[in-house]
Design an enzyme around this catalytic site. Structure first.
Site, PDB file in Angstrom:
ATOM      1  N   LYS A  28      34.269  42.302  33.769  1.00 43.75           N
ATOM      2  CA  LYS A  28      35.095  42.718  35.155  1.00 43.75           C
ATOM      3  C   LYS A  28      33.917  42.761  36.408  1.00 43.75           C
ATOM      4  O   LYS A  28      32.825  43.546  36.108  1.00 43.75           O
ATOM      5  CB  LYS A  28      35.773  44.011  35.069  1.00 43.75           C
ATOM      6  CG  LYS A  28      36.410  44.193  36.644  1.00 43.75           C
ATOM      7  CD  LYS A  28      37.322  45.527  36.372  1.00 43.75           C
ATOM      8  CE  LYS A  28      38.226  45.843  37.773  1.00 43.75           C
ATOM      9  NZ  LYS A  28      39.043  46.895  37.595  1.00 43.75           N
ATOM     10  N   SER A  43      43.402  45.980  38.417  1.00 47.85           N
ATOM     11  CA  SER A  43      42.555  45.418  39.506  1.00 47.85           C
ATOM     12  C   SER A  43      41.568  44.393  38.311  1.00 47.85           C
ATOM     13  O   SER A  43      40.714  43.673  38.780  1.00 47.85           O
ATOM     14  CB  SER A  43      41.596  46.383  40.380  1.00 47.85           C
ATOM     15  OG  SER A  43      40.967  47.099  39.163  1.00 47.85           O
ATOM     16  N   SER A  97      44.283  49.895  36.177  1.00 51.36           N
ATOM     17  CA  SER A  97      43.815  48.319  36.276  1.00 51.36           C
ATOM     18  C   SER A  97      43.459  47.662  34.848  1.00 51.36           C
ATOM     19  O   SER A  97      43.306  46.748  35.086  1.00 51.36           O
ATOM     20  CB  SER A  97      42.466  48.698  37.314  1.00 51.36           C
ATOM     21  OG  SER A  97      42.966  48.867  38.445  1.00 51.36           O
TER      22      SER A  97
HETATM   23  N1  LIG Z   1      41.888  51.033  40.148  1.00 49.21           N
HETATM   24  C1  LIG Z   1      42.863  51.015  39.648  1.00 49.21           C
HETATM   25  O1  LIG Z   1      43.087  51.400  38.346  1.00 49.21           O
HETATM   26  C2  LIG Z   1      44.014  50.899  40.386  1.00 49.21           C
HETATM   27  C3  LIG Z   1      45.197  50.310  39.781  1.00 49.21           C
HETATM   28  C4  LIG Z   1      46.240  50.124  40.455  1.00 49.21           C
HETATM   29  C5  LIG Z   1      46.237  50.371  42.224  1.00 49.21           C
HETATM   30  C6  LIG Z   1      45.212  51.135  42.665  1.00 49.21           C
HETATM   31  C7  LIG Z   1      43.862  51.335  41.981  1.00 49.21           C
END
Ligand SMILES: NC(=O)c1ccccc1
Length: 514
Positions: A101, A176, A200
């Site tokens: 990532k 993400s 994410s």
């Molecule tokens: N970084 C995350 O896990 C994330 C996931 C969904 C919305 C905002 C943040």
């Protein structure tokens, strides 16, 4: 990276800003004192420059690395940079390709964290998980597109552009860790590293039909990654199979001595050994509050998940944790207030990133490129700054203390069952919004899917998303949640679900080309 001590004029401005009312005489005294105290900053800079580097780090290791490029023919928009960095000739991951990532440092490969804020940043050293991958023999074939500073569960907020769902190119891949999941589903890599602060890893895994694990808080070191807030940051393994996730977890887990999120006493078993046993002895609790979310849950998704769990050869019961429904509010306050102070104002420099150049680059970039940040980053910054400026850390403190009660409530449920089961996400992949869509739509498509995933970033329980089948041609993810530190049982249960569902669904792409 050289900081300068404050000048008398700097101190006069700060005194005015903080309302200290210092006189000229006071200012002269504080100038002497700050100059003396600043010596510690200079001393840390000297120690950092002279520190012992492990053999072969970093110059030899980076020498000859291909910084990579965005491929032209990437119809998913999932590769941030394509390269080839070969690890040790032998090891448990020899012969496997990995996508990392784009918020995890691979030395010599420009890293953006999905954001205009990190434009031009090139990491000087590998994140701990990258060092471990290479030592285990893996080949890093590139970095994968990440949402803007990881603040989106949809795949439309990266500065690199949208990532398309391999099952339907008009829909979100989830975020993400958008690129990691899309590349896995498309068969372009064997394994991938993701990050999870609200879901994410699990969100894109569920929408792309692959497997993603958010490990127990602190199990996998975050050193060398872009953080959001240290109490919710996690990195985790992603693969097409539960076995792949177990292989990758075995390599990346364990204390590294640098990440304050970790317990140095943690020991790491070989998670691959957990997969053998069936579900026979397992007690699985269907978490009532994870189903039927008003205005969110698609009944077909709920039915797919319930149906699969009921078919398990396990002791399946219904369990209830009422606090689950309110948990996203705790997450929102922790992330909004935390990101405002840690990620935005301190630029990840607090306890978080553990990478000095990264912290410095974020500090510069968030001002220089502020106008190009995503709607979610702007929303979190605006509300977080307002909250901190008007009531300090009060809401953060309330949320963190309520989080302890929430953790205890899940633990009580997990005393009676081995794992909790619920839909990873209430709905299947949503359409990608148009680039010019208004802020409300950008934010809705980024945050609407997280009510079942984000509570476990707050409580730190391990949680895995496993493919449960298709609904309307789109993947559905089943989430299993385990006891802290009990990844072995979680992976065993996940493998049993995978056997029943058939695992990652084949791609029969719809939605045309881009
Ligand atoms: N970084 C995350 O896990 C994330 C996931 C969904 C919305 C905002 C943040």
């Amino acid at each position: 990276m050289r900081a300068q001590p404050p000048t008398p004029a700097d101190l006069a401005a700060l005194s005015a800003r903080y309302g200290f009312g210092l006189t000229g005489e006071d200012l002269a005294a504080y100038h002497e004192l700050t100059t003396e105290t600043f010596e510690s900053c200079a001393a840390v800079e000297r120690q950092w420059a002279a520190r012992d580097q492990p053999a072969g780090q970093p110059a030899d290791r980076i020498a000859g690395r291909d910084p990579g490029l965005r491929p032209q023919d990437d119809r998913l928009g999932a590769w941030q940079r394509r390269t080839s960095i070969k690890g040790a000739p032998e090891g448990p991951l020899a012969g496997r390709t990995v996508a990392v990532k784009d918020n995890v440092c691979v030395a010599g490969v420009p890293m953006s964290g999905g954001s205009a804020a990190l434009d031009g940043f090139v990491p000087a050293r590998d994140a701990t998980v990258v060092t471990r991958l290479l030592e285990a023999g893996a080949e890093i074939t590139g970095t994968s597109v990440c949402e803007d500073l990881c603040l989106s569960g949809g795949s439309h907020t990266s500065a690199a552009g949208p990532v398309r769902n391999p099952h339907d190119l008009t829909r979100s891949a989830g975020g993400s860790s958008s690129g990691s999941a899309a590349l896995l589903a498309a068969g372009e890599v064997d394994l991938a590293i993701g990050g999870d602060q609200g879901g994410s890893v699990r969100i894109p895994a569920a929408w792309c039909g692959v497997v993603g694990l958010k490990p127990t808080y602190g199990l996998v070191p975050c050193t060398g990654s872009v953080p959001i807030e240290p109490s919710v940051d996690h990195l985790g393994p992603m693969a097409r199979t539960v076995a792949g996730v177990a292989d990758l977890l075995t390599v990346i887990a364990g204390p590294d001595g640098s990440d304050p999120r970790q317990d140095p006493r943690t020991t790491v078993p070989d998670y691959r050994l957990a997969l053998g046993g069936g579900a026979g002895e397992l007690r699985v609790g269907l978490l009532a509050e994870g189903f039927g979310l008003p205005g969110r849950s698609d009944p077909a998704v709920d039915a797919t998940v319930r149906g699969l769990v009921r078919r398990l050869d396990a002791d399946v019961r219904d369990v209830s944790v009422p606090g689950h429904r309110d948990a996203p509010h705790l997450w929102t306050v922790i992330v909004v207030a935390g990101a405002a102070t840690q990620l935005i104002d301190l630029a990840g420099g607090g306890v978080a990133g553990c990478d000095p150049e990264l912290a410095a680059a974020l500090h510069r970039g968030r001002r220089e490129h502020a106008g190009r940040l995503s709607a979610t980053v702007k929303l979190v910054t605006l509300l977080g700054a307002h909250l901190i400026h008007t009531s300090g850390g009060a809401h953060y403190a309330m949320a963190r203390r309520l989080a302890a009660r929430l953790t205890a409530a899940y633990d009580a449920a997990l005393a009676g069952v081995d794992v909790l089961a619920l839909p990873t996400l209430p709905m299947t992949a949503t359409p990608l919004p148009a680039p010019a869509a208004p802020p409300r739509e950008q934010v809705a498509r980024a945050l609407e899917m997280i009510p079942n995933t984000c509570p476990f970033d707050v409580t730190g329980h391990p949680a895995i998303s496993v493919p449960a089948g298709l609904s309307g041609g789109l993947p559905v993810g089943l989430m299993l949640v385990g006891r802290h530190g009990d990844e072995a049982t979680l992976l065993r249960a996940a493998a049993a679900c995978e056997r029943l569902s058939g695992g990652a669904p084949a791609i029969t792409t719809t939605g045309g080309t881009r």
